[in-house]
Structures are given as structure tokens and as C-alpha cells.
Design an enzyme around this catalytic site. Sequence first.
Site, mmCIF file in Angstrom:
data_model
loop_
_atom_site.group_PDB
_atom_site.id
_atom_site.type_symbol
_atom_site.label_atom_id
_atom_site.label_comp_id
_atom_site.label_asym_id
_atom_site.label_seq_id
_atom_site.Cartn_x
_atom_site.Cartn_y
_atom_site.Cartn_z
ATOM 1 C CB CYS A 132 37.690 -37.718 -60.634
ATOM 2 S SG CYS A 132 38.504 -39.318 -60.777
ATOM 3 C CB CYS A 135 41.421 -38.018 -60.404
ATOM 4 S SG CYS A 135 40.321 -38.887 -61.516
ATOM 5 C CG ASP A 136 41.266 -34.478 -58.411
ATOM 6 O OD1 ASP A 136 42.350 -34.655 -59.000
ATOM 7 O OD2 ASP A 136 40.266 -34.001 -58.964
#
Length: 304
Positions: A132, A135-136
Site C-alpha cells: 500500500c 499507507c506506507d
Amino acid sequence: MVENVIIIGSGPAGLSAAIYTAREGFSPLLIGGSISGGQLMLTTKVENMPGFPDGIDGPELIALMRKQAEKFGTRFVNEDVTDIELSSKPLKVKTADKEYETNTIIVATGANAKTLGIPSEQKFFGHGVSTCGTCDGPFFKNKNVIVVGGGDTAMEDSLFLTRFCTSVTIVHRRDKFKASKIMQDKVMANPKIKVIWNSEVVEIIGSDRVSGIRIKDQSGKISEMPIDGVFVAVGHSPNNKFLQGKLKLDELGYAVTHDEVLTDVEGVYVAGDNVDRYYRQAGTASSSGIKAALHVREYLQKMQ
Ligand code: NDP
């Protein structure tokens, strides 16, 4: 006994639906699967969940949501749903051992990111390997990363990652991308992005974190490349197999809904990543679970 509501799935969509329906006094039964918690259980730090300014580990976030759902009276069953019966009322939900009857169902079984299937990928998950970008990405500030895949997600992740990373290299197994032309054009015009065509990642290397990859080109030659992060963007599979023939699914297996969570069957709602091929965030899954819960309330109140 006929349940008011059965929630299938124990990620943020299912647990948010549980918090809302439990607090309304509907005493929901949440069937959470034999491995409960969803994709957040595989996540280390979540930094973009509103309300957690210092970030929170994925499993801890799930544990807190579960505690909140329990506090209002959600009952939990850790079993896999094998089938549902929607052709007559009450609706039926089946597991290996039991059959439940219910007035409403919220299906929140989520999706799984597809992976490359190489052993080293699992070893470094959360330690330099991610599925992701949104997300990261911010964890890879001033780092050199690769993105594997050639679809819109790979393009979008690559463009997003250029905001943090020193360099982004897309590794794609063919000589052309599958992504929409507009996304491809943006990628090709970005000076921070390089593409390695016709190549596969065959191994991820490192000690406690990713430090490089081994890549195989079309001729079969394997070479090593130092790298700080690997973003795998090769698609997702919604966990909707048991809905086949029961609810409308699209060509990728996502549930087809109207007004986000409503299905063609009255009293049956779908929420979270198994209906969402685009946003796929804990917060958006949660929001979708809440919407489904509010529809359940409306439906049950009309029944009374
Ligand atoms: P896709 O299925 O569209 O693309 C997956 C990509 O990964 C393909 O290029 C595929 O290669 C490659 N791939 C699959 N398996 C492997 C493997 N084992 N090893 C190496 N490469 C592999 O998934 P996406 O997540 O990109 O997109 C899903 C849907 O979401 C699409 O409909 C997309 O349009 C949509 N979407 C739209 C966005 C937007 O409009 N901004 C953003 C994100 C997603 P190959 O090309 O050879 O098949």
C-alpha cells in the site's frame, strides 16, 4: 432465534458496523472468520488514521475497535462463513458447524492484496515490503524504492511515492503497461520515475530490512539491484467467492452496490474493501461499515 443483524468480517468495516448496530441495541452477531482482523493485522504503523496523532499499530487499532464493539454488546464468532441464503426471509448464514437466521446481513469480508508469491516477500513484509503506497509511502522519505506492477495502482503509487522518495523504479513483467493512458503519460513524464520492462523480481534481499532485489530479465539473466523498499502493486482479490450466484459481482469479483452499500436484496448490505476497488483505506472501510449500519437501523425500525 432470528438475529437482528449478522456482520460477516472483522476488519474496520465490520467492526465499525458492529459498534454502531450494537450501540443502537441490536445486539449484532459478528462472524469474524478463523483469522480475524483483516489486512490491518498485517500492518505495522498506521499514521493516517484520524484520531491517532502518534500513529497506531494495525493490530492494536483492530483490538481497540473490537473492544468498543464488545462494550456495546457485540457477540463474536471466529468461524468462516461458507454460504449465505438470500432467496427467502429470514436470511441464512452458514458456517462449517452452524446455520444462523437473521433479518439483515452486512458483508464486510474485505480484500487481500495479491503478492508475488516469493518467500522473501513475506519475510520483509512491514520491513521494507508494502502492498500500500498510500499507507506506507511517507516511511520511505529520501529512499530509493521499486514498484512492481503495470496497472493503475502501480502508476498511482509510483507518482505518490515521488513526493517522498529519491527515486522510484517500476519493474514490470511485460513491455507495456495495463494502466490507463492518462496515468501512463503522467508516469513517463515524471523525471523521478524509471521503468525496467520485461523483468520479474525473483528475490528480495536484506538482513532485518530490505536492502536489495534480484531481478530476472527476458533472457533469464539475474542481476542484483540495491533498493530500500519494494511496493507490490499487482492487484487485489475481494473476498467474495461465497457471494457468487447470490449477489451481483463485477468482472474482478467486487460486489456491485448502489448508494455505496445497498445490494439488490433488501436487508443485505456490503461494506469495505470488497466493494471498493479504489480507496482501500482503513478510514474509508470504517465509513462504509457505518453507512451499512445506519441502513440496517432504518430497515429494522421499519420491520418493527
Ligand atoms: P490490475 O489488475 O489492473 O493490474 C495489476 C498489474 O500487476 C498488471 O500490470 C499485471 O501485469 C501485474 N501483475 C499481476 N500479477 C503479477 C505478478 N505475479 N508479478 C508481476 N506483476 C504482476 O490491478 P490494479 O490494482 O492496478 O487496478 C485494479 C483496478 O482498480 C483497475 O480497474 C484499475 O483501473 C483501478 N484503479 C484505478 C485508479 C485510477 O483510476 N486512478 C487507481 C488505482 C486502481 P500484466 O499487465 O502483465 O497483467
